[in-house]
Design a protein around this motif. Structure first.
Motif, short mmCIF file in Angstrom:
data_model
loop_
_atom_site.label_atom_id
_atom_site.label_comp_id
_atom_site.label_asym_id
_atom_site.label_seq_id
_atom_site.Cartn_x
_atom_site.Cartn_y
_atom_site.Cartn_z
N ILE A 9 -49.25 -21.05 -58.72
CA ILE A 9 -50.50 -20.30 -58.56
C ILE A 9 -50.97 -20.36 -57.11
CG2 ILE A 9 -52.94 -20.24 -59.21
CD1 ILE A 9 -51.92 -21.30 -62.03
N ARG A 10 -50.94 -21.57 -56.54
CA ARG A 10 -51.34 -21.73 -55.13
C ARG A 10 -50.46 -20.87 -54.22
NH1 ARG A 10 -53.68 -24.40 -51.30
NH2 ARG A 10 -55.00 -25.70 -52.60
N SER A 11 -49.16 -20.86 -54.47
CA SER A 11 -48.24 -20.06 -53.67
C SER A 11 -48.57 -18.58 -53.76
CB SER A 11 -46.81 -20.32 -54.14
OG SER A 11 -45.90 -19.52 -53.43
N PHE A 12 -48.87 -18.11 -54.97
CA PHE A 12 -49.24 -16.70 -55.16
C PHE A 12 -50.49 -16.35 -54.34
CE2 PHE A 12 -51.68 -13.43 -57.50
CZ PHE A 12 -50.77 -12.38 -57.43
N ILE A 13 -51.49 -17.21 -54.40
CA ILE A 13 -52.75 -16.95 -53.69
C ILE A 13 -52.54 -17.01 -52.18
CG2 ILE A 13 -55.10 -17.79 -53.25
CD1 ILE A 13 -55.05 -18.84 -56.20
N THR A 15 -49.88 -16.50 -50.50
CA THR A 15 -49.09 -15.36 -50.04
C THR A 15 -49.99 -14.16 -49.76
OG1 THR A 15 -47.12 -16.10 -51.23
CG2 THR A 15 -47.22 -13.77 -50.66
N LYS A 16 -50.98 -13.98 -50.60
CA LYS A 16 -51.93 -12.86 -50.44
C LYS A 16 -52.96 -13.13 -49.35
CE LYS A 16 -50.56 -10.42 -54.08
NZ LYS A 16 -50.19 -9.03 -54.09
N PHE A 17 -53.33 -14.41 -49.18
CA PHE A 17 -54.36 -14.80 -48.22
C PHE A 17 -53.85 -15.95 -47.35
CE2 PHE A 17 -56.42 -13.18 -52.05
CZ PHE A 17 -57.21 -12.17 -51.53
N PRO A 18 -52.90 -15.69 -46.45
CA PRO A 18 -52.25 -16.77 -45.70
C PRO A 18 -53.16 -17.52 -44.73
CG PRO A 18 -51.53 -14.61 -44.91
CD PRO A 18 -52.36 -14.38 -46.14
N ASP A 19 -54.28 -16.94 -44.34
CA ASP A 19 -55.15 -17.58 -43.36
C ASP A 19 -56.25 -18.44 -43.98
OD1 ASP A 19 -53.70 -16.37 -41.33
OD2 ASP A 19 -54.98 -14.59 -41.33
N VAL A 20 -56.27 -18.52 -45.31
CA VAL A 20 -57.34 -19.26 -45.99
C VAL A 20 -56.82 -20.61 -46.46
CG1 VAL A 20 -58.90 -19.21 -47.96
CG2 VAL A 20 -58.39 -17.10 -46.74
N THR A 21 -57.61 -21.65 -46.24
CA THR A 21 -57.25 -22.97 -46.75
C THR A 21 -58.27 -23.37 -47.82
OG1 THR A 21 -58.52 -24.07 -45.02
CG2 THR A 21 -56.18 -23.73 -44.60
N PHE A 22 -57.77 -24.00 -48.88
CA PHE A 22 -58.62 -24.41 -49.99
C PHE A 22 -57.89 -25.46 -50.80
CE2 PHE A 22 -56.03 -20.82 -51.14
CZ PHE A 22 -55.53 -21.14 -52.40
N SER A 23 -58.66 -26.26 -51.53
CA SER A 23 -58.06 -27.26 -52.40
C SER A 23 -57.87 -26.67 -53.79
CB SER A 23 -58.95 -28.50 -52.48
OG SER A 23 -60.09 -28.23 -53.27
N PHE A 33 -63.14 -14.95 -50.48
CA PHE A 33 -61.98 -14.13 -50.15
C PHE A 33 -61.33 -13.49 -51.37
CE2 PHE A 33 -60.22 -18.31 -50.84
CZ PHE A 33 -59.01 -18.08 -51.48
N VAL A 34 -61.79 -13.84 -52.55
CA VAL A 34 -61.22 -13.30 -53.79
C VAL A 34 -62.26 -12.39 -54.43
CG1 VAL A 34 -60.40 -13.88 -56.08
CG2 VAL A 34 -59.73 -15.28 -54.15
N ASN A 35 -61.79 -11.23 -54.91
CA ASN A 35 -62.70 -10.30 -55.58
C ASN A 35 -62.19 -9.99 -57.00
OD1 ASN A 35 -60.60 -8.41 -55.34
ND2 ASN A 35 -61.40 -7.60 -53.43
N SER A 36 -62.88 -9.14 -57.71
CA SER A 36 -62.52 -8.86 -59.10
C SER A 36 -61.16 -8.18 -59.22
CB SER A 36 -63.60 -8.03 -59.78
OG SER A 36 -63.79 -6.82 -59.09
#
Length: 83
Positions: A9-13, A15-23, A33-36
């Protein structure tokens, strides 16, 4: 399964948002950065990647706010399929 689910799941996210870091525990919607539309992509990804169908009663934002919550959803659906 849960650690593998988190990794996928983390890899999928990321890949779509490579510049965002999150736990894995952070609310990805609150981070902004995520929408509906992406939420629907997450549903489709989870169903395809883990060979499960997410029932309507599980299709609420609370199950998709974090990598950890999505991994828990995968675990529950996998257990329901096996059981």
């Amino acid at each position: 399964m849960s650690n593998d689910a988190r990794t996928e799941i983390r890899s999928f996210i990321t890949t779509k948002f490579p510049d965002v870091t999150f736990s894995d525990e952070e609310d990805i919607f609150a981070l902004g950065f995520v929408n509906s539309l992406f939420a629907m992509e997450l549903v489709m990804f989870i169903e395809k990647a883990f060979g499960t169908r997410i029932p309507n009663e599980e299709l609420h934002l609370g199950n998709f706010r974090s990598v950890e919550l999505m991994a828990d959803l995968v675990r529950r659906q996998s257990a329901a399929t096996v059981g």
